[in-house]
Design an enzyme around this catalytic site. Structure first.
Site, short mmCIF file in Angstrom:
data_model
loop_
_atom_site.label_atom_id
_atom_site.label_comp_id
_atom_site.label_asym_id
_atom_site.label_seq_id
_atom_site.Cartn_x
_atom_site.Cartn_y
_atom_site.Cartn_z
N HIS A 177 0.82 -1.14 0.07
CA HIS A 177 -0.10 0.04 -0.16
C HIS A 177 0.83 1.35 -0.07
O HIS A 177 0.43 2.24 0.14
CB HIS A 177 -1.04 0.10 1.32
CG HIS A 177 -1.99 -1.05 1.14
ND1 HIS A 177 -3.10 -1.03 0.73
CD2 HIS A 177 -1.93 -2.51 1.71
CE1 HIS A 177 -3.97 -2.11 0.75
NE2 HIS A 177 -3.24 -2.88 1.42
N LYS A 222 -8.63 13.67 4.52
CA LYS A 222 -7.71 12.38 4.53
C LYS A 222 -6.73 12.74 5.80
O LYS A 222 -6.68 13.70 6.19
CB LYS A 222 -6.98 12.24 3.43
CG LYS A 222 -6.37 13.72 2.92
CD LYS A 222 -5.92 13.52 1.61
CE LYS A 222 -6.66 13.58 0.23
NZ LYS A 222 -6.61 12.51 -0.36
N ARG A 223 -5.77 11.36 5.96
CA ARG A 223 -4.74 11.77 7.10
C ARG A 223 -3.86 13.01 6.71
O ARG A 223 -3.71 13.10 5.58
CB ARG A 223 -4.04 10.43 7.16
CG ARG A 223 -4.98 9.59 8.17
CD ARG A 223 -5.19 10.04 9.44
NE ARG A 223 -3.98 9.91 10.27
CZ ARG A 223 -3.46 9.09 11.25
NH1 ARG A 223 -4.26 7.99 11.34
NH2 ARG A 223 -2.40 9.20 11.82
N LYS A 283 0.57 14.42 0.74
CA LYS A 283 -0.88 14.53 0.61
C LYS A 283 -0.98 16.14 0.11
O LYS A 283 -2.14 16.45 -0.44
CB LYS A 283 -1.68 13.96 1.46
CG LYS A 283 -1.76 12.47 1.69
CD LYS A 283 -2.59 12.07 2.71
CE LYS A 283 -2.71 10.54 3.17
NZ LYS A 283 -3.52 9.59 2.20
N THR A 302 -8.80 6.18 -1.78
CA THR A 302 -9.77 5.65 -1.92
C THR A 302 -11.17 6.82 -1.53
O THR A 302 -12.26 6.61 -2.13
CB THR A 302 -10.14 4.39 -0.86
OG1 THR A 302 -9.70 4.68 0.32
CG2 THR A 302 -9.74 3.04 -1.48
N LYS A 353 -15.01 7.82 -3.39
CA LYS A 353 -16.42 8.01 -2.57
C LYS A 353 -16.95 9.43 -3.03
O LYS A 353 -18.17 9.58 -3.16
CB LYS A 353 -16.01 8.13 -0.86
CG LYS A 353 -15.70 6.78 -0.40
CD LYS A 353 -14.99 6.82 0.92
CE LYS A 353 -14.21 5.61 1.06
NZ LYS A 353 -13.20 5.57 2.09
C1 26Q Z 1 3.63 0.52 10.39
C2 26Q Z 1 4.36 0.32 11.26
C3 26Q Z 1 4.32 0.78 12.63
C4 26Q Z 1 3.26 1.49 12.96
C5 26Q Z 1 2.25 1.95 11.97
C6 26Q Z 1 2.23 1.47 10.65
C7 26Q Z 1 1.48 1.72 9.66
C8 26Q Z 1 -0.05 1.79 10.06
C9 26Q Z 1 -0.84 2.36 8.92
C10 26Q Z 1 1.80 1.88 8.16
C11 26Q Z 1 0.85 2.22 7.45
C12 26Q Z 1 -0.49 2.35 7.61
C13 26Q Z 1 -1.50 2.82 6.75
C14 26Q Z 1 -1.55 3.03 5.53
C15 26Q Z 1 -2.32 3.44 4.51
O1 26Q Z 1 -3.47 3.59 5.08
N1 26Q Z 1 -2.12 3.57 3.26
C16 26Q Z 1 -3.18 3.81 2.21
O2 26Q Z 1 -3.85 2.44 1.64
C17 26Q Z 1 -4.86 2.88 0.87
C18 26Q Z 1 -5.33 1.69 0.50
O3 26Q Z 1 -4.73 0.85 -0.37
C19 26Q Z 1 -4.41 3.65 -0.37
O4 26Q Z 1 -5.56 3.84 -1.13
C20 26Q Z 1 -3.45 4.88 0.07
O5 26Q Z 1 -3.25 5.50 -1.02
C21 26Q Z 1 -2.38 4.53 0.83
O6 26Q Z 1 -1.74 5.74 1.57
#
Ligand code: 26Q
Length: 802
Positions: A355, A543-544, A549, A651, A655
């Protein structure tokens, strides 16, 4: 008991209130009533769950196991009622019992067991997998606290704990009889016996994993799938030995340690935090899950030899990577298989979805932490790494490749490399992203094993994100397409295009958007005390918060408009209301500064008479699934402005499109595929392309040059430096842009302003705008999760579906 009529629903609710809460209808608060609703529906789901699982066993069907550290489920009451076909009956029953149904639905807390896109994707896919009648199970952690609640005080983000379980926990069914033990630490004793090397862990500390199951209904099907959330419990309430030795604190400490594992969701997305507790969480849920899957498999088949024929393990990013060594461990140490048999089964069971391409998000774990926390798993990883290295050497004969592709290097374990080595498939989440994986991030791996690499462009649950949350649009679609077929055939939306030149249909679409804007304005007034200008364009970025972004680019453009207005106060302009919603990771200082900036800007603009009825900036507090559900139907412009090549898919963009908003965006992630179906006429593109970003980086990007040459840009940056009259200056952000500007905001600034201008011009011609909006909705069908899940089932899982 079956519930088909309002009377039956009322009866079921009454009886639940009485037996579960000792309460009459008259005595019940909204919250009590919410719990009663959840329990009534949970009963139906539980019954169907039993039947579904029996069918899977009897037909010996292949199953999907979807492992994710996050499932951002949001609210379940409306969803379950919708899928069970009892929405109307439930609403009616509540009203007749003297409640406002809308208030009951609104009182449900979000199950916020995720950060953003990745977590919400998992939730949408559960719905689609079930609707498509794919036997599937989700697995994650039953976090006590989900993503923090955000408050804004003096313009700054404050984090508050999210205690969702008190009410939200009503959907969960604890299954203590299906608990698993997960062991940490200790040492491994190895010995030969009967011609086989045995590995026995000694001196480990065990934690009990207790499943709390949430049943998932599909639409138009009897099938129910399960989301299994593991809760962590200490084996004993108290270490009596320590206790009787007088070591009271240590006696309770151990228990607290065990239970800290499921305490809280890590709120940092897109950065890998190498914290011990995070690794404990990962292994805890992975180990419990794999033990549970293998146990059930053996119950049915009496052998593990056909495990990969009956099960596929899909992992949501690298966070559950440890399934690979853990399945190896179970197959070898518990089931007694040799390495090659275990490897054959494992490497034909696991598939990995990536991702992100951001370097800081690619997971790497220090070898030392692994060795100490998971000694047996570490041994297995070293063996996998060793054998993979031999394979690389045999293929490439190139030391540099060996180093780049290594699983263990420089004292670190690279999780993505382990996934690619040990999995049967790797996929990106949009066409562009999958290309970047193949041609750049994992080029070496791709050249060695091209057949492993796939693309599955993300999709969203269109029943939730259109039909459920936007009833006016749902009715419009139903009437114009002449049926509700789009609910299970999302590409049916395409027939809306027959009305692209129908003035009355276009007017009606405009009217729907306007009414939705009024509803949303009402919601914001009630919840945040802010009055939105509903005659202005609702221009939204939610978004986050992350630098890539580029919320800051959006802010720069607003500063630019504000300056224009100050230069020429009589300027006639299309009124615009800029809405932001974003949580910043608590440790991400720059992201928090950008939130502060947006709020400073809002303070200045909203109080300046110059801007009245023309410019407005609103920061929506605590952006989350349920807020998105109120917002999407009212949105007119969707900001998707990441630096090209950085957003894997997005995503939210889907929406918005499905709800008729037009996109202002870069050619990044799934925007590329949106552009393929929409063309230049129906979205507003700007900025560098992904390959141009790479080239400019290589040539040496000099943001300061742009600042010096472009008067407009210079004024905007200077204004940023000065601040907005609340005593806060943003020198730090200005310097960051001039000194490096990693995400090339200055480079894309001019072209962004032009795209916004084109957008406003287009908005002025309302029937033309409504036509574009209609076309967006009509062509959004391919972004349904049903399509994405069907593709996973066909190309990766090899499971039949509806
Ligand atoms: C990893 C290690 C330690 C702590 C936290 C994490 C961690 C947690 C959440 C790393 C990444 C995430 C989330 C990533 C994420 O939401 N990515 C998004 O995924 C979506 C679904 O595929 C995409 O549409 C987005 O582009 C992408 O940013």
């Amino acid at each position: 008991m079956e519930i088909k009529t309002t009377e039956q629903m009322k009866q079921a609710l009454r009886s639940k209130l009485r037996t579960e809460f000792g309460s009459s209808v008259e005595e019940a608060s909204d919250e009590r009533m919410l719990c009663a609703c959840a329990l009534v529906l949970r009963d139906i789901l539980a019954q169907r769950g039993v039947d579904s699982r029996r069918a899977v066993r009897e037909k010996e069907q292949r199953q999907v196991h979807y492992l994710s550290m996050e499932f951002l489920m949001g609210r379940s009451l409306a969803k379950n009622a919708y899928n069970l076909g009892v929405s109307e009956v439930l609403t009616q029953a509540l009203e007749e019992l003297g409640f406002r149904a809308a208030d009951i639905f609104e009182s449900e807390p979000d199950a916020g067991l995720g950060n953003g896109g990745l977590g919400r994707l998992a939730a949408c896919y559960l719905d689609s997998m079930t609707t498509l009648e794919i036997p599937a199970n989700g697995y994650s952690i039953c976090y006590d606290l989900g993503i923090f609640r955000q408050k804004i005080e003096h313009g700054e983000q404050i984090e508050l704990p999210d205690t969702w379980k008190t009410l939200g926990g009503k959907w969960l069914m604890p299954k203590p009889q299906e608990a698993e033990l997960v062991s940490f630490g200790g040492t491994v004793r190895q010995f030969w016996d009967s011609g086989r090397l045995h590995a026995v862990p000694e001196g480990t500390t065990s934690v009990m994993a207790i499943p709390c199951d949430m049943e998932i209904a599909g639409y138009g099907t009897e099938q129910v799938n399960t989301l299994r959330l593991w809760d962590a419990k200490a084996l004993t309430p108290l270490d009596m030995e320590l206790f009787s030795k007088g070591q009271y604190l240590r006696a309770v400490e151990q228990q607290a340690m065990a239970e800290s594992i499921a305490k809280i969701l890590y709120p940092a997305d897109e950065t890998c935090e190498g914290k011990m507790l995070r690794l404990k969480q990962q292994y805890f849920f992975v180990s419990a899950t794999m033990q549970s899957i293998v146990r059930k498999h053996i119950e049915v088949y009496g052998t593990v030899m056909n495990f990969h024929e009956k099960n596929v393990i899909q992992i949501n990013d690298t966070h559950p990577t440890l399934v690979i060594p853990e399945l190896m461990r179970i197959l070898m140490d518990d089931a007694g298989l040799d390495w090659d048999s275990a490897w054959h089964i494992t490497s034909n069971s696991v598939a990995y979805t990536n991702h992100t391409v951001l370097a800081e998000a690619l997971e790497k774990w220090p070898q030392q932490i692994m060795e100490v926390l998971l000694p047996r798993v570490w041994e297995i990883i070293t063996e996998i790494a060793h054998r993979y290295q031999a394979k690389i050497e045999a293929f490439y004969h190139d030391e540099r490749k060996t180093r780049e592709m290594a699983i263990i290097w420089d004292g670190e374990v690279r999780m993505a490399n382990l996934c690619i080595a040990g999995g049967m498939a790797v996929n990106g989440v949009s066409a562009l992203h999958s290309d970047i994986l193949r041609n750049d991030v994992f080029k070496n791996q791709y050249d060695m094993e091209p057949e492993k690499f796939r693309n599955v462009t993300n999709g969203i649950d269109h029943r939730r994100w259109l039909s459920q949350i936007n009833p006016r649009l749902d009715r419009f679609v139903t009437e114009l397409t002449g049926s509700r077929a789009y609910l299970t055939k999302p590409t049916e939306l395409r027939t809306l295009e027959n009305f692209a030149n129908d003035a009355s249909a276009l007017d009606r679409l405009g009217e729907i958007k306007h009414l939705n804007k009024l509803d949303f304005a009402d919601y914001v007034r009630r919840t945040q005390g802010v009055t939105l200008n509903t005659d202005a364009i609702f221009d939204v970025q939610v978004k986050r918060l992350h630098e890539y972004k580029r919320q800051l680019l959006n802010a720069l453009h607003i500063i630019y408009l504000y300056e224009q207005l100050r230069d020429d106060p009589d300027r006639i302009m299309q009124p615009q209301t800029f809405l932001f919603g974003a949580k910043a990771a608590p440790g991400y200082a720059v992201a928090k500064r950008i939130i502060r900036l947006i709020n400073s800007l809002a303070g200045a603009i909203n109080h300046d008479p110059l801007c009245k009825d023309r410019l407005q900036v609103v920061f929506l507090e605590n952006y989350r699934v349920s807020l998105a559900e109120h917002l999407m139907p009212a949105s007119e412009v969707s900001q998707q402005i990441s630096t090209a090549g950085k957003e894997a898919s997005g995503t939210g963009n889907m929406k918005f499109m499905m709800n008729g908003a037009l996109t202002v965006g870069t050619l990044d992630g799934a925007n590329v595929e949106m552009h393929e179906v929409l063309g230049d006429d129906n979205m507003f593109l700007f900025g560098l392309h992904a390959d141009e970003v790479v080239c400019l980086k290589q040539e040496g990007y000099q943001p300061r040059r742009l600042y010096e040459r472009d008067d407009t840009l210079r004024r905007v940056i200077d204004r940023l430096r000065c601040g907005f009259g609340d005593g806060v200056s943003y020198e730090d952000l200005a310097d960051r842009l001039l000194a490096g500007d990693e995400y090339m905001l200055l480079q894309d600034f001019a072209s962004y302003c032009l795209a916004e201008q084109r957008m406003r011009l287009s908005y002025a011609d309302r029937s033309d705008w409504n036509r574009k909006s209609l076309i967006n909705i009509a062509r959004s069908g391919i972004f349904a999760a049903d399509r994405a899940v069907a593709q996973y089932a066909d190309d990766i899982w090899h499971i039949k579906h509806k």
